[in-house]
Every structure is written in C-alpha cells, then in structure tokens.
Design a protein around this motif. Structure first.
Motif, PDB file in Angstrom:
ATOM      1  N   VAL A 184       0.849  -1.208   0.000  1.00 33.15           N
ATOM      2  CA  VAL A 184       0.000   0.000   0.000  1.00 33.15           C
ATOM      3  C   VAL A 184       0.877   1.248   0.000  1.00 33.15           C
ATOM      4  N   ARG A 185       1.889   1.258   0.869  1.00 33.39           N
ATOM      5  CA  ARG A 185       2.726   2.458   0.997  1.00 33.39           C
ATOM      6  C   ARG A 185       3.429   2.802  -0.320  1.00 33.39           C
ATOM      7  N   LYS A 186       3.950   1.799  -0.982  1.00 31.51           N
ATOM      8  CA  LYS A 186       4.629   2.052  -2.262  1.00 31.51           C
ATOM      9  C   LYS A 186       3.674   2.668  -3.275  1.00 31.51           C
ATOM     10  N   GLU A 187       2.424   2.191  -3.280  1.00 30.88           N
ATOM     11  CA  GLU A 187       1.447   2.747  -4.227  1.00 30.88           C
ATOM     12  C   GLU A 187       1.003   4.148  -3.822  1.00 30.88           C
ATOM     13  N   THR A 219      -6.243  10.789  -9.234  1.00 34.41           N
ATOM     14  CA  THR A 219      -7.535  10.081  -9.176  1.00 34.41           C
ATOM     15  C   THR A 219      -7.515   8.896  -8.213  1.00 34.41           C
ATOM     16  N   ASP A 220      -6.348   8.574  -7.658  1.00 39.15           N
ATOM     17  CA  ASP A 220      -6.250   7.447  -6.720  1.00 39.15           C
ATOM     18  C   ASP A 220      -6.740   7.859  -5.335  1.00 39.15           C
ATOM     19  N   SER A 221      -7.294   6.914  -4.614  1.00 43.10           N
ATOM     20  CA  SER A 221      -7.722   7.170  -3.236  1.00 43.10           C
ATOM     21  C   SER A 221      -7.065   6.161  -2.307  1.00 43.10           C
ATOM     22  N   VAL A 222      -6.956   6.542  -1.044  1.00 44.62           N
ATOM     23  CA  VAL A 222      -6.377   5.645  -0.039  1.00 44.62           C
ATOM     24  C   VAL A 222      -7.181   4.355   0.030  1.00 44.62           C
ATOM     25  N   SER A 223      -8.497   4.491   0.039  1.00 47.82           N
ATOM     26  CA  SER A 223      -9.346   3.304   0.212  1.00 47.82           C
ATOM     27  C   SER A 223      -9.231   2.338  -0.968  1.00 47.82           C
ATOM     28  N   SER A 224      -9.163   2.877  -2.185  1.00 48.17           N
ATOM     29  CA  SER A 224      -9.067   1.982  -3.348  1.00 48.17           C
ATOM     30  C   SER A 224      -7.745   1.219  -3.341  1.00 48.17           C
ATOM     31  N   TYR A 263      -1.618   0.824   9.780  1.00 39.31           N
ATOM     32  CA  TYR A 263      -0.677   1.608   8.980  1.00 39.31           C
ATOM     33  C   TYR A 263       0.071   2.612   9.861  1.00 39.31           C
ATOM     34  N   LYS A 264      -0.691   3.343  10.669  1.00 37.23           N
ATOM     35  CA  LYS A 264      -0.077   4.364  11.521  1.00 37.23           C
ATOM     36  C   LYS A 264       0.820   3.727  12.575  1.00 37.23           C
ATOM     37  N   SER A 265       0.412   2.570  13.084  1.00 36.71           N
ATOM     38  CA  SER A 265       1.211   1.875  14.093  1.00 36.71           C
ATOM     39  C   SER A 265       2.573   1.473  13.533  1.00 36.71           C
ATOM     40  N   LEU A 266       2.605   0.994  12.288  1.00 38.76           N
ATOM     41  CA  LEU A 266       3.859   0.541  11.694  1.00 38.76           C
ATOM     42  C   LEU A 266       4.728   1.700  11.227  1.00 38.76           C
ATOM     43  N   PHE A 267       4.142   2.665  10.511  1.00 37.85           N
ATOM     44  CA  PHE A 267       4.937   3.704   9.854  1.00 37.85           C
ATOM     45  C   PHE A 267       4.989   5.039  10.602  1.00 37.85           C
ATOM     46  N   SER A 296      -3.100   8.982   4.678  1.00 33.76           N
ATOM     47  CA  SER A 296      -3.335  10.252   3.972  1.00 33.76           C
ATOM     48  C   SER A 296      -2.111  11.171   4.074  1.00 33.76           C
ATOM     49  N   THR A 297      -1.381  11.088   5.197  1.00 34.47           N
ATOM     50  CA  THR A 297      -0.148  11.875   5.334  1.00 34.47           C
ATOM     51  C   THR A 297       0.879  11.419   4.303  1.00 34.47           C
ATOM     52  N   THR A 298       0.997  10.109   4.121  1.00 36.54           N
ATOM     53  CA  THR A 298       1.917   9.578   3.105  1.00 36.54           C
ATOM     54  C   THR A 298       1.530  10.083   1.726  1.00 36.54           C
ATOM     55  N   MET A 299       0.242  10.059   1.451  1.00 36.07           N
ATOM     56  CA  MET A 299      -0.239  10.494   0.130  1.00 36.07           C
ATOM     57  C   MET A 299       0.008  11.990  -0.081  1.00 36.07           C
ATOM     58  N   ARG A 300      -0.128  12.779   0.987  1.00 32.84           N
ATOM     59  CA  ARG A 300       0.098  14.223   0.869  1.00 32.84           C
ATOM     60  C   ARG A 300       1.554  14.534   0.541  1.00 32.84           C
ATOM     61  N   LYS A 301       2.473  13.680   0.974  1.00 36.68           N
ATOM     62  CA  LYS A 301       3.890  13.882   0.646  1.00 36.68           C
ATOM     63  C   LYS A 301       4.090  13.920  -0.865  1.00 36.68           C
TER      64      LYS A 301
END
Length: 342
Positions: A283-286, A293-298, A315-319, A324-329
């Motif tokens: 998930v993180r790599k994607e 047009t991509d969403s976190v949920s998809s 996700y938050k526990s591991l990283f 959404s923070t990852t996506m905002r980067k």
C-alpha cells in the motif's frame, strides 16, 4: 548516528554524479536511494523511519555509509559483477547478514551477483564498499598473489580482529569524509586512482585477516530464511487474494508451528504479522506514487484491506503516520517540482 558530515537534514539531496548525501524518512524511498543497487525494504519495527546514506563512486569502487533507525529486512542486489565488503559501525541488537549473526567486528561480504538478505538491528550503521570484479581480482593478485574468490568464498559474516575491524572502519570513513569535503579530488586522475587503491588495499587486508574460527553458524537460520523468502514471493504474487496462514503453510508444505518458528527466528515477528506488513508496504509504495484520481481506500482494498479504520490503525502503528499523510507527501513533492520548473 550522525555521519559526521555537515548537511541539511530537512530535504534529501544528491550533490553530484559521484557524491550523494541523502536523508530519508521512508523505508521505500530509502531503498531506492542507493545508486546502482536494486533493493526492497520491509520495515519490521513500529514507528517513524529515519535513515541516511553517504555515498561516493569513483572508478571501480563505490563506498557508502548507511544509517537506519528501525529494524528492516533488506533484500538487495548490488552492482553487477562486483565484490561487496564492509564492516558495521554500530550494532545495537540482533542483526543477520546472509543468515549469520552480525557482531560489531564482523566482516560482511557478498560474492559477485549474490542476492543480499540483511535483517538490520533497530539502529544500524554500516560502512560498505562495492568493487568491480576485474579491478579487484587484478589488484589482489598483483599485491598479494592470491585470488579474491578464495578469500571471499567461505563466509558472509566472519569475525575480524578488533584492531583490523577498527582500521577498516577508519579507512572507509576517512575516504567518505575527505571526498565529501573536497569533491575536486575526482577532477584529478592521480587522486581518484589513489582513493580507489586505498579502498581496495584496506578491503584486501580485511579479507586476509578474517578468521574462519569466528564464523557464526548459519545452517538453521539459512533454511528458515529460505522459507521466509518463498513466503514473501507467494504473498506478493497473490496480493489481490492474500493467503491465510493455513494456505501459506499448505503452499510451503510445512506445519503452522514450523512456519511460526521460522518467521520469529528470522524476522522477529509471527506469520500473521508478516502477511499484514507485506501488504502494508505494498500500500505504501502505491501511495507514494499515487495519481490525482487514486484514493487511499481503493489502494488499500487492492491489497486486501476492507476495514478502513483497522487498516489506518495498522498503517499508523507501523509507519508512524496516517495513509493520507503519506499520500500528501506525493502531492507536496509534485507541487514543489512544478513550481521549480516555472
């Protein structure tokens, strides 16, 4: 641990073609930051990742210092047709290089075109050089009258006398610091050649000094590592229909108990956690290369997560950050890049 080199910590940067000083806060991006290596990192310990790579390339050699703050399972391939030789700077807890337990005075090696499997300690700093086979073969034959293959073949993490290990650390560290401080070294053929010969000489000395008596056993660990690698490949291939622990046991033709022991001994986590971690890294790599047009949920659904609240918590526990923070980067980096072109 600091590299001892002055740099800006807020933004990763590459100084020029031959010198890199890069700070990272992401295991996936860190894996992609070492030039001429193909790497895949799986973060095993929980929390925000932090890393740094200081690297130079000159003629037949590459020298780098890699610092990582998190326990990571590394699967990597160095430059083709090269020998890899190195030594830890610090080892805080259990680390395994090619199935052998890592000590502070271990000499770490890879034969040409051998795939690396390195489970790092939670805090890890290593100094490594990668040397072209043809150049190192000729150098060692000319200066010591022996074949490199005889020195490097027997083991992947042998013990070094403490003084030899420290001398090797000092040489590689000094080379990195000197070149970073004086990049024009590379503009002069004589000094560039001298740097390469200094590194090859120190590497030859370390290889000649390693003690076969200090080699740590790898038989059980190596077998268990092979099981982990087969499991990882199977999970990634079947990411849209993630296997259960029972299905994985069946595929590997082994008991759940045996599978559990293999994962705990090699990675320090159980099979179910490993299954989840592989998917979370997918998930993180994607997310890091997501389009508008991509969403976190998809993306999460694609990797088999259907409960968004639980997924976000995992996700938050591991990283150490939300999806959404990852996506905002990514969007921030894209915006910054577009502004730089105007």
């Amino acid at each position: 641990m600091s590299s001892g080199l002055t740099q800006d910590r807020d933004t990763p940067r590459r100084r020029n073609e031959r010198i890199s000083i890069i700070s990272t806060d992401d295991p996936c991006q860190h894996a992609a930051s070492l030039r001429d290596w193909s790497q895949d990192y799986l973060q095993l310990s929980k929390g925000a990742f932090s890393g740094e790579i200081v690297e130079i390339s000159v003629g037949p050699i590459q020298v780098f210092k890699e610092t990582i703050y998190q326990c990571v399972d590394e699967k990597a391939n160095p430059r083709c047709n090269s020998y890899t030789v190195g030594v830890p700077v610090s080892v805080t807890e259990n680390g395994y290089w090619q199935g052998r337990h890592l000590e502070r005075d271990s000499l770490i090696t890879l034969r040409p075109n051998e795939e690396l499997h390195f489970r790092t300690p939670r805090e890890s700093t290593i100094l490594v050089t990668v040397i072209d086979c043809t150049a190192f073969d000729a150098f060692v034959r000319d200066t010591a009258g022996v074949d490199v293959s005889r020195l490097i073949a027997p083991s992947n993490a042998a013990g070094l006398p403490a003084d030899v290990a420290q001398s090797y650390r000092v040489t590689l560290g000094t080379v990195l610091a000197s070149v970073a401080a004086t990049p024009e070294i590379f503009e002069h053929q004589a000094s560039a050649k001298s740097v390469a010969e200094t590194v090859m000489s120190a590497s030859r000395n370390a290889l000649q000094a390693k003690s076969p008596l200090n080699e740590s056993p790898r038989t059980t660990h190596a077998v268990q590592r092979a099981i982990v690698e087969r499991a990882r490949s199977y999970i990634v291939v079947n990411r849209e229909n993630p296997p259960t622990v029972a299905e994985l046991s069946s595929y590997l033709k082994m008991s759940r108990r045996g599978l559990h022991h293999a994962f705990v001994n090699v990675l320090g986590i159980n099979v179910a956690t490993f299954l989840r971690y592989v998917r979370l890294h997918g998930v993180r790599k994607e997310l890091l290369r997501a389009g508008p047009t991509d969403s976190v949920s998809s993306i999460a659904c694609k990797w088999g997560f259907w409960h968004m609240g639980m997924f976000s918590s995992y996700y938050k526990s591991l990283f150490g950050e939300t999806p959404s923070t990852t996506m905002r980067k990514v969007s921030s980096a894209t915006r910054a890049e577009s502004h730089s072109h105007h």
